[in-house]
Scaffold this motif. Structure first.
Motif, PDB file in Angstrom:
ATOM      1  N   VAL A 113       0.837  -1.199   0.000  1.00  0.00           N
ATOM      2  CA  VAL A 113       0.000   0.000   0.000  1.00  0.00           C
ATOM      3  C   VAL A 113       0.871   1.249   0.000  1.00  0.00           C
ATOM      4  O   VAL A 113       0.608   2.209  -0.735  1.00  0.00           O
ATOM      5  CB  VAL A 113      -0.953  -0.010   1.213  1.00  0.00           C
ATOM      6  CG1 VAL A 113      -1.690   1.333   1.326  1.00  0.00           C
ATOM      7  CG2 VAL A 113      -1.961  -1.144   1.094  1.00  0.00           C
ATOM      8  N   ASN A 114       1.922   1.224   0.800  1.00  0.00           N
ATOM      9  CA  ASN A 114       2.834   2.369   0.850  1.00  0.00           C
ATOM     10  C   ASN A 114       3.502   2.600  -0.509  1.00  0.00           C
ATOM     11  O   ASN A 114       3.627   3.747  -0.975  1.00  0.00           O
ATOM     12  CB  ASN A 114       3.880   2.141   1.938  1.00  0.00           C
ATOM     13  CG  ASN A 114       4.728   3.370   2.212  1.00  0.00           C
ATOM     14  OD1 ASN A 114       4.229   4.490   2.179  1.00  0.00           O
ATOM     15  ND2 ASN A 114       6.010   3.160   2.477  1.00  0.00           N
ATOM     16  N   CYS A 115       3.937   1.515  -1.163  1.00  0.00           N
ATOM     17  CA  CYS A 115       4.539   1.636  -2.500  1.00  0.00           C
ATOM     18  C   CYS A 115       3.552   2.258  -3.479  1.00  0.00           C
ATOM     19  O   CYS A 115       3.906   3.139  -4.277  1.00  0.00           O
ATOM     20  CB  CYS A 115       4.981   0.265  -3.007  1.00  0.00           C
ATOM     21  SG  CYS A 115       6.478  -0.382  -2.255  1.00  0.00           S
ATOM     22  N   GLY A 161       2.366   9.589  -5.972  1.00  0.00           N
ATOM     23  CA  GLY A 161       2.798  10.898  -5.525  1.00  0.00           C
ATOM     24  C   GLY A 161       2.071  11.398  -4.306  1.00  0.00           C
ATOM     25  O   GLY A 161       1.999  12.616  -4.085  1.00  0.00           O
ATOM     26  N   MET A 162       1.541  10.488  -3.489  1.00  0.00           N
ATOM     27  CA  MET A 162       0.798  10.866  -2.295  1.00  0.00           C
ATOM     28  C   MET A 162       1.140   9.918  -1.143  1.00  0.00           C
ATOM     29  O   MET A 162       0.299   9.163  -0.677  1.00  0.00           O
ATOM     30  CB  MET A 162      -0.707  10.857  -2.574  1.00  0.00           C
ATOM     31  CG  MET A 162      -1.175   9.658  -3.381  1.00  0.00           C
ATOM     32  SD  MET A 162      -2.880   9.779  -3.944  1.00  0.00           S
ATOM     33  CE  MET A 162      -3.775   9.851  -2.420  1.00  0.00           C
ATOM     34  N   PRO A 163       2.413   9.927  -0.695  1.00  0.00           N
ATOM     35  CA  PRO A 163       2.851   8.985   0.340  1.00  0.00           C
ATOM     36  C   PRO A 163       2.077   9.162   1.637  1.00  0.00           C
ATOM     37  O   PRO A 163       1.601  10.250   1.968  1.00  0.00           O
ATOM     38  CB  PRO A 163       4.326   9.335   0.528  1.00  0.00           C
ATOM     39  CG  PRO A 163       4.445  10.754   0.058  1.00  0.00           C
ATOM     40  CD  PRO A 163       3.463  10.888  -1.053  1.00  0.00           C
ATOM     41  N   LEU A 175      10.077   2.142   9.226  1.00  0.00           N
ATOM     42  CA  LEU A 175      10.045   0.900   8.466  1.00  0.00           C
ATOM     43  C   LEU A 175       9.470   1.187   7.086  1.00  0.00           C
ATOM     44  O   LEU A 175       8.439   1.852   6.968  1.00  0.00           O
ATOM     45  CB  LEU A 175       9.185  -0.163   9.166  1.00  0.00           C
ATOM     46  CG  LEU A 175       9.687  -0.706  10.508  1.00  0.00           C
ATOM     47  CD1 LEU A 175       8.635  -1.616  11.136  1.00  0.00           C
ATOM     48  CD2 LEU A 175      11.000  -1.462  10.330  1.00  0.00           C
ATOM     49  N   ASN A 176      10.141   0.684   6.073  1.00  0.00           N
ATOM     50  CA  ASN A 176       9.692   0.896   4.697  1.00  0.00           C
ATOM     51  C   ASN A 176       9.461   2.382   4.405  1.00  0.00           C
ATOM     52  O   ASN A 176       8.548   2.758   3.666  1.00  0.00           O
ATOM     53  CB  ASN A 176       8.405   0.097   4.427  1.00  0.00           C
ATOM     54  CG  ASN A 176       8.625  -1.392   4.565  1.00  0.00           C
ATOM     55  OD1 ASN A 176       9.709  -1.898   4.328  1.00  0.00           O
ATOM     56  ND2 ASN A 176       7.587  -2.105   4.972  1.00  0.00           N
ATOM     57  N   GLY A 177      10.285   3.234   5.032  1.00  0.00           N
ATOM     58  CA  GLY A 177      10.201   4.663   4.784  1.00  0.00           C
ATOM     59  C   GLY A 177       9.125   5.385   5.567  1.00  0.00           C
ATOM     60  O   GLY A 177       8.909   6.583   5.379  1.00  0.00           O
ATOM     61  N   LEU A 178       8.435   4.659   6.454  1.00  0.00           N
ATOM     62  CA  LEU A 178       7.354   5.258   7.233  1.00  0.00           C
ATOM     63  C   LEU A 178       7.713   5.330   8.709  1.00  0.00           C
ATOM     64  O   LEU A 178       8.199   4.351   9.277  1.00  0.00           O
ATOM     65  CB  LEU A 178       6.069   4.427   7.109  1.00  0.00           C
ATOM     66  CG  LEU A 178       5.189   4.603   5.886  1.00  0.00           C
ATOM     67  CD1 LEU A 178       4.007   3.655   5.979  1.00  0.00           C
ATOM     68  CD2 LEU A 178       4.712   6.040   5.762  1.00  0.00           C
TER      69      LEU A 178
END
Length: 452
Positions: free
Chosen positions: A357-359, A365-367, A383-386
């Motif tokens: 979902v994050n990917c 363009g809406m992290p 984790l995973n950029g979050l």
């Protein structure tokens, strides 16, 4: 040369991918390998590529076999001379230090079976997109010796990543662990995976990922719904094996857990037309299985348990249950696809599903603003950029966000938890179909060009 690992590559007409696959094995930092290419009768130029590579590396041996993954795998196993068996499917590839790292661990701990996390990937315009896949959310399972005869955590991994590690060859031979030699190239890994996980006395799961599993091969069995009925055949053969080996009474509930999970997995791979045709057969199969084998369903939870409960009801109620799940998925797709670019989103559940979902959100363009999770070890780290927060803290910080629940097993409980924390139902999206999300949304998103 002392052969430490025999790598089995079974192939039938895969000239597009076979060279990348073989070269990834040839370039392993562990050189004491033999590479057994078992061909099922290729006619598309695959053999010419293999013969070219043989001139570069004498470790590459070409073996002929009747077609079918089971037959080809068994042909390779019979010919193998290595202490351990590795598997690399012809459309996949492996990272250079995979076997050196895994062999050292297998030797150190005298393992029967070693597995590792996986990297799933697809390609578009010669660019590769990767998605890490964890075999388990239980962090205590990783990087330690496991004793599968004493607990079920290892066998609960399922079929996932059966090619991502090593098998001690003597362990396979001693326990007569082979693949079923049914026709085609579909699902013969199920019985092999179940029995190797069942009989292993010493096992290990690496948290690192080395094996790169292709998601966009249209010829793969997971992308060919016409083969889906063969799944039931494989599970029937597994049941016969368990009964023959006098393991059935002790292991039938675990078998039923695997099989019910398989029902959802293959149903999701059917076209809408085939789903309607298959539903009566699925219903009848579930009812007959439960009546004949008297499963207690003690190992089931979440959607699988609901499926079995629905199977005990009249067909119309069963159909309504399945169709409601289909409708919920379509609504999930629509709600996520139509999120406003400025919307604040929080992902609830930072595992495999949450990572996808994050990917997807990043590609659009809406992290997400943050992630929340009930596992305390994830809190206050990235984790995973979050950034990951406790649920209560996340809700307090983002009271008006859209919360995307990313979990298959506990989505209902997580929805109730959010509502108790004050989040409106209209601000909650449940995303609980990993494979559908990966194939139809994330990979589809890449093909549509949103990744740029």
């Amino acid at each position: 040369m002392d052969i430490k690992i025999s790598v089995l590559i079974y192939v039938l007409n895969d000239h597009l991918h076979i060279e990348k696959c073989i070269r990834s094995v040839m370039s392993q930092t562990l050189q004491e390998l033999e590479i057994l290419l078992i061909d099922g009768g290729s006619t598309d130029g695959t053999l010419e590529i293999v013969e070219k590579l043989q001139k570069e590396d004498t470790r590459l041996r070409l073996l002929g076999s009747e077609p079918g993954v089971g037959r080809q795998f068994n042909t390779g196993l019979d010919a193998a001379k290595g202490k351990y068996i590795g598997i690399c499917e012809s459309d996949d590839y492996i990272r250079p230090d995979m076997y050196e790292r895994q062999y050292a661990i297998a030797e150190q701990y005298h393992l029967d079976v070693l597995k590792a996390n996986v990297i799933r990937f697809c390609e578009n315009n010669e660019k590769e997109y990767t998605f890490r896949f964890a075999l388990s959310a239980d962090m205590t399972l990783y990087d330690t010796i496991l004793y599968p005869q004493e607990d079920n955590r290892f066998i609960n991994l399922g079929v996932n990543g059966f090619w991502s590690g090593l098998y001690h060859r003597d362990f396979l031979l001693r326990n007569c662990l082979r693949m079923n030699e049914t026709g085609g190239a579909s699902y013969q890994d199920i019985t092999f995976s179940f029995l190797t996980e069942l009989y292993a006395e010493r096992a290990y799961v690496m948290s690192e990922a080395f094996y790169c599993y292709r998601m966009d091969n249209p010829n793969s069995s997971v992308n060919n719904p016409q083969k889906i009925s063969l799944l039931n055949v494989e599970y029937q053969l597994l049941k016969e094996q368990l009964k023959k080996r006098k393991q059935w009474d002790r292991r039938k509930e675990l078998y039923w857990k695997w099989r019910t999970g398989g029902y959802f997995w293959f149903y999701d791979n059917l076209s809408d037309k085939m789903k309607k045709e298959y539903l009566p057969l699925l219903y009848q199969d579930i009812r007959e299985e439960m009546k004949t084998e008297a499963y207690s369903c003690a190992e089931l939870s979440g959607k699988e348990l609901c499926l079995c409960r629905a199977g005990r009801k009249p067909f119309e109620e069963f159909r309504n249950f399945i169709e409601a799940d289909d409708i919920a998925w379509e609504q999930t797709q629509q709600r996520i696809k139509t999120l406003e670019p400025a919307a604040c989103t929080v992902i609830f559940g930072i595992g495999n599903m949450g990572f996808l979902v994050n990917c997807y959100l990043e590609q659009r363009g809406m992290p997400a603003a943050a992630g929340i999770d009930n596992a305390s070890w994830k809190w206050n780290r990235e984790l995973n950029g979050l950034p990951i927060l406790p649920p209560a803290e996340g809700v307090k910080r983002y009271p008006n966000a859209v919360y995307i629940i990313s979990n298959a097993a506990y989505s209902r409980e997580m929805k109730e938890q959010l509502e108790e924390l004050g989040i409106k139902e209209t601000n909650i999206i449940i995303c609980d179909h990993y494979d559908l999300f990966l194939k139809k949304m994330l990979v589809g998103n890449i093909r549509e060009g949103y990744h740029d």
